[in-house]
Structures are given as structure tokens and as C-alpha cells.
Design an enzyme around this catalytic site. Structure first.
Site, PDB file in Angstrom:
ATOM      1  N   LYS A 197      41.261  47.295  36.194  1.00  0.00           N
ATOM      2  CA  LYS A 197      42.516  47.625  35.508  1.00  0.00           C
ATOM      3  C   LYS A 197      42.864  49.095  35.658  1.00  0.00           C
ATOM      4  O   LYS A 197      44.010  49.458  35.949  1.00  0.00           O
ATOM      5  CB  LYS A 197      42.429  47.264  34.020  1.00  0.00           C
ATOM      6  CG  LYS A 197      43.767  47.392  33.281  1.00  0.00           C
ATOM      7  CD  LYS A 197      43.600  47.633  31.811  1.00  0.00           C
ATOM      8  CE  LYS A 197      43.227  49.062  31.518  1.00  0.00           C
ATOM      9  NZ  LYS A 197      43.214  49.403  30.079  1.00  0.00           N
TER      10      LYS A 197
ATOM     11  N   ASP B 144      46.169  44.552  30.699  1.00  0.00           N
ATOM     12  CA  ASP B 144      45.392  45.095  29.591  1.00  0.00           C
ATOM     13  C   ASP B 144      45.478  44.111  28.430  1.00  0.00           C
ATOM     14  O   ASP B 144      45.955  42.983  28.589  1.00  0.00           O
ATOM     15  CB  ASP B 144      45.900  46.488  29.200  1.00  0.00           C
ATOM     16  CG  ASP B 144      47.273  46.451  28.521  1.00  0.00           C
ATOM     17  OD1 ASP B 144      47.926  45.380  28.503  1.00  0.00           O
ATOM     18  OD2 ASP B 144      47.694  47.505  27.990  1.00  0.00           O
TER      19      ASP B 144
END
Length: 207
Positions: free
Chosen positions: A119, A137
Site C-alpha cells: 500500500k 487502505d
């Protein structure tokens, strides 16, 4: 999914037309470090910490020679600050030693840096290099599942795959930011603001 995707995108364009990353930075490596620091911590807390941190240490060379304890006064209020302090120093060292002080645009190279996972790497890539991607997220994951773009059992990699399939590539970066803002301020984990939301008809957790 196609119709719902259009409905979602149109609504987010209506209520969140010009949103972007809320992390504050002045240099590319500052952004990389800020994203790494943001794990399990709010952007607001990270911005407060990095303002002090980068106000004291102005370059990678200064960060690379620190002891992790030197960083505690600046990031001590962030989650996992001891590990993050070590990561800051190692990131600075490796950027200098391996990449001539330049943040790499290649995902695998980014993920080879300490504290930089999938991420974080993708967020850095879309922000610094404007390469289309849809990082997932906690906010993006929650919104995707609430709005039935992904299933509850899907992991973040599968959620990302489905989002990339549901929306056009040239909208991914914009939508990534919109999903985060929508999840952070409107469709919150607790007490979501459902009263005026035009997506309640497709939401699985409408209140």
C-alpha cells in the site's frame, strides 16, 4: 456492478470534486517517510510530527547518521514509533546508497525499503509519479465492501483488483482520494452520516 460503479463515481464527483492527499511534504523522500509513518496513525498526527522532524533534519544525509532514539522526540506519539524510527534511518541510508538519494518509481524497488509495503509503495507511486493505481487502505476497503464493490471476505489485494476492474484507469487516482475522504469524514467506521447520502440504496450497512 457497472451501474453501481457509475452511481458511486458520479456521487463522489458531486460531493468531493477536488480532494487529494492530506499528508504535507516538500521533498519526495519526505512523502515516502510520511506515508510509512502513517500506518495505524492519522495523517493529522503524521503532519504534526513531520513538520518538527523535517524542520530539524533537512536532508537524507542528516537522517542517515542518527540513532533511532534521536527521533523519538519527534515521532514518539505515533503508533509503533520505535520501529518507524529505525525505518526512517534505514530508508535514508538506502536511498543514498542504492538510489543516489532519489525515491525510485519502481514498485519492487520501493518495497525493498524497510517499512514500505504494498500500500505504501502504491500511494507513493500515484502521488509522486502520477501512475494510475488504486491503493487500498482501511477506508477504501470499508467503503468498497459497504457499497458491494467487494465481498466481506476479500483481502486488500482482491479488493484492489475489483476496484481496478470496476472503474476506468484514468479515474483510479482521483477515486482513491475520494474513497479515503468519503470514509474518513462521511462514511465513517462508527456513526456514518447516512441521512443525506445518495448511496444508501446500495449500501449494505445503511443506518
Amino acid at each position: 456492478m457497472g451501474n453501481n460503479a457509475s452511481l458511486i463515481e458520479n456521487y463522489l464527483d458531486e460531493i468531493l470534486p477536488n480532494v487529494g492527499c492530506e499528508l504535507i511534504y516538500h521533498k519526495d523522500y519526505e512523502f515516502l517517510i510520511a506515508v510509512m509513518l502513517s500506518a495505524q496513525t492519522t495523517d493529522k498526527a503524521v503532519n504534526k510530527a513531520t513538520e518538527q522532524l523535517f524542520g530539524k533534519y533537512h536532508c537524507l544525509e542528516e537522517l542517515a547518521v542518527l540513532n533511532k532514539e534521536d527521533l523519538y522526540p519527534y515521532i514518539g506519539k505515533l503508533g509503533m514509533y520505535q520501529v518507524k524510527a529505525k525505518n526512517i534511518i534505514e530508508i535514508a541510508k538506502q536511498l543514498l546508497e542504492r538510489f543516489n538519494g532519489v525515491v525510485p518509481s519502481d514498485k519492487e524497488k520501493l518495497m525493498s525499503l524497510p517499512g514500505v509495503g504494498n500500500k505504501t509503495a502504491e500511494v507513493v507511486i500515484i502521488e509522486l509519479f502520477k501512475k494510475p493505481n488504486f491503493p487500498v487502505d482501511t477506508h477504501v476497503e470499508r467503503i468498497s465492501k459497504r457499497l458491494k464493490l467487494a465481498k466481506e471476505k476479500d483481502d486488500v489485494i482482491e479488493v484492489e483488483r475489483k476496484l481496478r476492474k470496476a472503474f476506468k484507469e484514468d479515474s483510479w487516482i482521483k477515486l482513491h482520494h475520494q474513497f479515503i475522504h468519503f470514509g474518513r469524514y462521511i462514511c465513517k467506521a462508527k456513526n456514518p452520516q447516512c441521512e443525506d447520502c445518495k448511496l444508501v440504496g446500495i449500501c449494505k450497512e445503511k443506518h
